[in-house]
Design a protein around this motif. Structure first.
Motif, PDB file in Angstrom:
ATOM      1  N   ALA A 180       0.813  -1.214   0.000  1.00  0.00           N
ATOM      2  CA  ALA A 180       0.000   0.000   0.000  1.00  0.00           C
ATOM      3  C   ALA A 180       0.850   1.268   0.000  1.00  0.00           C
ATOM      4  CB  ALA A 180      -0.927   0.001   1.213  1.00  0.00           C
ATOM      5  N   ASP A 181       2.023   1.234   0.650  1.00  0.00           N
ATOM      6  CA  ASP A 181       2.849   2.437   0.750  1.00  0.00           C
ATOM      7  C   ASP A 181       3.641   2.712  -0.517  1.00  0.00           C
ATOM      8  OD1 ASP A 181       4.362   0.148   1.145  1.00  0.00           O
ATOM      9  OD2 ASP A 181       5.848   1.167   2.399  1.00  0.00           O
ATOM     10  N   ASP A 182       3.770   1.717  -1.392  1.00  0.00           N
ATOM     11  CA  ASP A 182       4.538   1.869  -2.630  1.00  0.00           C
ATOM     12  C   ASP A 182       3.953   0.904  -3.660  1.00  0.00           C
ATOM     13  OD1 ASP A 182       6.490   2.628  -4.436  1.00  0.00           O
ATOM     14  OD2 ASP A 182       7.995   1.245  -3.647  1.00  0.00           O
ATOM     15  N   PRO A 183       2.776   1.227  -4.213  1.00  0.00           N
ATOM     16  CA  PRO A 183       1.980   0.222  -4.929  1.00  0.00           C
ATOM     17  C   PRO A 183       2.456  -0.175  -6.318  1.00  0.00           C
ATOM     18  CG  PRO A 183       0.879   2.348  -4.989  1.00  0.00           C
ATOM     19  CD  PRO A 183       2.061   2.506  -4.081  1.00  0.00           C
ATOM     20  N   ILE A 184       3.350   0.620  -6.928  1.00  0.00           N
ATOM     21  CA  ILE A 184       3.762   0.341  -8.301  1.00  0.00           C
ATOM     22  C   ILE A 184       5.282   0.311  -8.387  1.00  0.00           C
ATOM     23  CG2 ILE A 184       3.738   1.189 -10.680  1.00  0.00           C
ATOM     24  CD1 ILE A 184       1.045   0.285  -9.960  1.00  0.00           C
ATOM     25  N   TYR A 185       5.827  -0.703  -9.059  1.00  0.00           N
ATOM     26  CA  TYR A 185       7.267  -0.727  -9.300  1.00  0.00           C
ATOM     27  C   TYR A 185       7.662   0.447 -10.187  1.00  0.00           C
ATOM     28  CZ  TYR A 185       7.092  -5.643  -7.770  1.00  0.00           C
ATOM     29  OH  TYR A 185       6.903  -6.802  -7.054  1.00  0.00           O
ATOM     30  N   THR A 186       8.878   0.943 -10.018  1.00  0.00           N
ATOM     31  CA  THR A 186       9.374   1.949 -10.955  1.00  0.00           C
ATOM     32  C   THR A 186       9.369   1.348 -12.356  1.00  0.00           C
ATOM     33  OG1 THR A 186      11.697   1.287 -10.763  1.00  0.00           O
ATOM     34  CG2 THR A 186      10.868   2.926  -9.172  1.00  0.00           C
ATOM     35  N   ILE A 187       9.302   2.192 -13.339  1.00  0.00           N
ATOM     36  CA  ILE A 187       9.154   1.695 -14.706  1.00  0.00           C
ATOM     37  C   ILE A 187      10.342   0.839 -15.123  1.00  0.00           C
ATOM     38  CG2 ILE A 187      10.142   3.771 -15.766  1.00  0.00           C
ATOM     39  CD1 ILE A 187       7.952   3.425 -17.950  1.00  0.00           C
ATOM     40  N   ASP A 188      11.553   1.201 -14.689  1.00  0.00           N
ATOM     41  CA  ASP A 188      12.736   0.415 -15.064  1.00  0.00           C
ATOM     42  C   ASP A 188      12.689  -0.978 -14.439  1.00  0.00           C
ATOM     43  OD1 ASP A 188      13.706   2.517 -16.541  1.00  0.00           O
ATOM     44  OD2 ASP A 188      15.047   3.258 -14.971  1.00  0.00           O
ATOM     45  N   VAL A 189      12.331  -1.041 -13.163  1.00  0.00           N
ATOM     46  CA  VAL A 189      12.229  -2.336 -12.487  1.00  0.00           C
ATOM     47  C   VAL A 189      11.109  -3.170 -13.106  1.00  0.00           C
ATOM     48  CG1 VAL A 189      11.632  -3.468 -10.309  1.00  0.00           C
ATOM     49  CG2 VAL A 189      13.206  -1.517 -10.321  1.00  0.00           C
ATOM     50  N   ALA A 190       9.977  -2.521 -13.377  1.00  0.00           N
ATOM     51  CA  ALA A 190       8.844  -3.235 -13.963  1.00  0.00           C
ATOM     52  C   ALA A 190       9.193  -3.802 -15.332  1.00  0.00           C
ATOM     53  CB  ALA A 190       7.638  -2.298 -14.066  1.00  0.00           C
ATOM     54  N   ALA A 191       9.886  -3.017 -16.145  1.00  0.00           N
ATOM     55  CA  ALA A 191      10.270  -3.483 -17.479  1.00  0.00           C
ATOM     56  C   ALA A 191      11.263  -4.633 -17.388  1.00  0.00           C
ATOM     57  CB  ALA A 191      10.868  -2.331 -18.283  1.00  0.00           C
ATOM     58  N   GLU A 192      12.169  -4.586 -16.426  1.00  0.00           N
ATOM     59  CA  GLU A 192      13.124  -5.675 -16.257  1.00  0.00           C
ATOM     60  C   GLU A 192      12.412  -6.963 -15.854  1.00  0.00           C
ATOM     61  OE1 GLU A 192      16.515  -7.777 -16.465  1.00  0.00           O
ATOM     62  OE2 GLU A 192      16.169  -5.717 -17.154  1.00  0.00           O
ATOM     63  N   ARG A 193      11.385  -6.840 -15.063  1.00  0.00           N
ATOM     64  CA  ARG A 193      10.599  -8.009 -14.670  1.00  0.00           C
ATOM     65  C   ARG A 193       9.882  -8.607 -15.880  1.00  0.00           C
ATOM     66  NH1 ARG A 193       8.048  -8.676  -9.936  1.00  0.00           N
ATOM     67  NH2 ARG A 193       6.068  -8.119 -10.909  1.00  0.00           N
ATOM     68  N   ILE A 194       9.346  -7.750 -16.754  1.00  0.00           N
ATOM     69  CA  ILE A 194       8.694  -8.243 -17.969  1.00  0.00           C
ATOM     70  C   ILE A 194       9.727  -8.867 -18.907  1.00  0.00           C
ATOM     71  CG2 ILE A 194       7.422  -7.568 -20.043  1.00  0.00           C
ATOM     72  CD1 ILE A 194       5.737  -7.688 -17.485  1.00  0.00           C
ATOM     73  N   ARG A 195      10.896  -8.279 -18.971  1.00  0.00           N
ATOM     74  CA  ARG A 195      11.954  -8.847 -19.832  1.00  0.00           C
ATOM     75  C   ARG A 195      12.324 -10.255 -19.364  1.00  0.00           C
ATOM     76  NH1 ARG A 195      14.814  -4.836 -19.524  1.00  0.00           N
ATOM     77  NH2 ARG A 195      14.092  -3.873 -21.454  1.00  0.00           N
ATOM     78  N   ALA A 196      12.440 -10.430 -18.062  1.00  0.00           N
ATOM     79  CA  ALA A 196      12.759 -11.758 -17.527  1.00  0.00           C
ATOM     80  C   ALA A 196      11.625 -12.738 -17.812  1.00  0.00           C
ATOM     81  CB  ALA A 196      13.012 -11.666 -16.026  1.00  0.00           C
ATOM     82  N   ALA A 197      10.386 -12.256 -17.680  1.00  0.00           N
ATOM     83  CA  ALA A 197       9.232 -13.112 -17.970  1.00  0.00           C
ATOM     84  C   ALA A 197       9.221 -13.511 -19.434  1.00  0.00           C
ATOM     85  CB  ALA A 197       7.947 -12.382 -17.603  1.00  0.00           C
ATOM     86  N   ALA A 198       9.533 -12.575 -20.311  1.00  0.00           N
ATOM     87  CA  ALA A 198       9.530 -12.855 -21.751  1.00  0.00           C
ATOM     88  C   ALA A 198      10.606 -13.871 -22.114  1.00  0.00           C
ATOM     89  CB  ALA A 198       9.736 -11.563 -22.542  1.00  0.00           C
ATOM     90  N   GLU A 199      11.774 -13.740 -21.517  1.00  0.00           N
ATOM     91  CA  GLU A 199      12.854 -14.693 -21.792  1.00  0.00           C
ATOM     92  C   GLU A 199      12.453 -16.092 -21.327  1.00  0.00           C
ATOM     93  OE1 GLU A 199      16.306 -13.077 -19.922  1.00  0.00           O
ATOM     94  OE2 GLU A 199      16.544 -11.450 -21.401  1.00  0.00           O
ATOM     95  N   ALA A 200      11.818 -16.177 -20.174  1.00  0.00           N
ATOM     96  CA  ALA A 200      11.361 -17.478 -19.691  1.00  0.00           C
ATOM     97  C   ALA A 200      10.287 -18.049 -20.607  1.00  0.00           C
ATOM     98  CB  ALA A 200      10.818 -17.341 -18.265  1.00  0.00           C
ATOM     99  N   ALA A 201       9.372 -17.192 -21.039  1.00  0.00           N
ATOM    100  CA  ALA A 201       8.297 -17.647 -21.934  1.00  0.00           C
ATOM    101  C   ALA A 201       8.872 -18.196 -23.234  1.00  0.00           C
ATOM    102  CB  ALA A 201       7.336 -16.490 -22.213  1.00  0.00           C
ATOM    103  N   ARG A 202       9.878 -17.549 -23.766  1.00  0.00           N
ATOM    104  CA  ARG A 202      10.473 -17.987 -25.036  1.00  0.00           C
ATOM    105  C   ARG A 202      11.213 -19.317 -24.911  1.00  0.00           C
ATOM    106  NH1 ARG A 202       7.345 -14.666 -25.483  1.00  0.00           N
ATOM    107  NH2 ARG A 202       7.549 -12.570 -26.360  1.00  0.00           N
ATOM    108  N   SER A 203      11.558 -19.682 -23.676  1.00  0.00           N
ATOM    109  CA  SER A 203      12.283 -20.936 -23.468  1.00  0.00           C
ATOM    110  C   SER A 203      11.352 -22.139 -23.401  1.00  0.00           C
ATOM    111  CB  SER A 203      13.100 -20.860 -22.174  1.00  0.00           C
ATOM    112  OG  SER A 203      12.267 -20.950 -21.026  1.00  0.00           O
ATOM    113  N   LEU A 204      10.057 -21.892 -23.304  1.00  0.00           N
ATOM    114  CA  LEU A 204       9.086 -22.990 -23.217  1.00  0.00           C
ATOM    115  C   LEU A 204       8.920 -23.656 -24.582  1.00  0.00           C
ATOM    116  CD1 LEU A 204       6.445 -21.204 -20.958  1.00  0.00           C
ATOM    117  CD2 LEU A 204       7.862 -23.161 -20.309  1.00  0.00           C
TER     118      LEU A 204
END
Length: 276
Positions: free
Chosen positions: A120-144
């Motif tokens: 509640a005190d910090d509800p959204i990741y910074t855009i750089d951190v959020a994008a890095e999380r999506i990048r990691a998710a995308a790399e994992a998805a491509r490995s399936l």
């Protein structure tokens, strides 16, 4: 039997066809089975709807329990299923990637990752951190071993930050990070939705089933939306009917709710239909 790879191809093709499609959100095996019988082409899970079945609030179901739910729900339908994976159940990009791999093993063919922290005190990741999380998710998805459709969610509007410019900036960053579908839940106006659609070059998902929002599937298709989900609204409308009936019993001692029920033989006939 439809294989996971075949379901993945079907799901991908739905995002490439003309117009928009509805991807409703069942909350358990029975609702998934019924939605397939009713003719929908794909399904998406709802973390909130499932949590309600456990007597919990949204966000209170851990990753292990959620993976069991995905296995159970995908076993109840032959349709492609995309998973609501919340924020990946952890902050670190590596943990998000692991969540994608586990989801892939559960039978789903896609999933969404939020940029909400759950704090509640910090509800959204910074855009750089959020994008890095999506990048990691995308790399994992491509490995399936099949095409996993990754959806990236910008949660601004759901946490009280109705900042359209920042939302668009975030979706553009998630697109660059490798997301296949972009989603900003909480958009309610034609203009806001059109602004998002025109600012990205990936399929856009919107959520409908919100009180006061009267846009139709045709309206959304005309704007350029590709996919329309319903979130927890189907689960909540079922709970609304249940609570109304229970309050009638408690407050009035009457049973008029029975006038609205579907007869047991009709329900039995529906659940007797084998879709597998």
């Amino acid at each position: 039997m439809v294989t996971q790879a075949e379901k993945a191809s079907i799901f991908q093709a739905l995002h490439q066809q003309q117009g928009a499609f509805i991807i409703p959100n069942p909350w358990d095996q029975g609702s998934a089975h019924l939605l397939e019988i009713l003719g929908f082409k794909a399904l998406a899970t709802t973390s909130a709807g499932y949590a309600f079945t456990l007597g919990k609030a949204d966000g209170q179901v851990g990753r292990e329990q959620m993976m069991r739910h995905l296995i159970e729900l995908t076993s109840a339908t032959t349709l492609p299923v995309s998973a609501d994976l919340e924020n990946g159940f952890g902050d670190a990009p590596e943990y998000v990637a692991e969540t994608i791999l586990l989801a892939g093993q559960s039978g789903v063919v896609g999933g969404s990752i939020e940029d909400s922290t759950g704090r509640a005190d910090d509800p959204i990741y910074t855009i750089d951190v959020a994008a890095e999380r999506i990048r990691a998710a995308a790399e994992a998805a491509r490995s399936l071993p099949f095409k996993f459709t990754l959806t990236a969610r910008a949660e601004n509007f759901l946490v009280g930050r109705a900042d359209l410019k920042d939302t668009i900036k975030r979706l553009q960053a998630y697109q660059d990070a490798g997301a296949d579908v972009l989603f900003a839940p909480g958009l309610k106006t034609r203009d806001d939705i059109a602004a998002v659609v025109s600012s990205v070059d990936r399929p856009v998902n919107v959520i409908m089933g919100m009180a006061g929002v009267k846009l139709t599937l045709g309206d959304l298709a005309d704007i350029g939306v590709k996919r329309v989900s319903t979130g927890s609204s189907l689960a909540r409308v079922a709970l609304a009917a249940f609570i109304k009936a229970a309050k009638e019993l408690q407050d009035q001692g009457t049973f008029n709710y029975a006038d609205l029920v579907i007869p047991s033989p009709q329900i039995n006939a529906l659940f007797s239909q084998n879709t597998r």
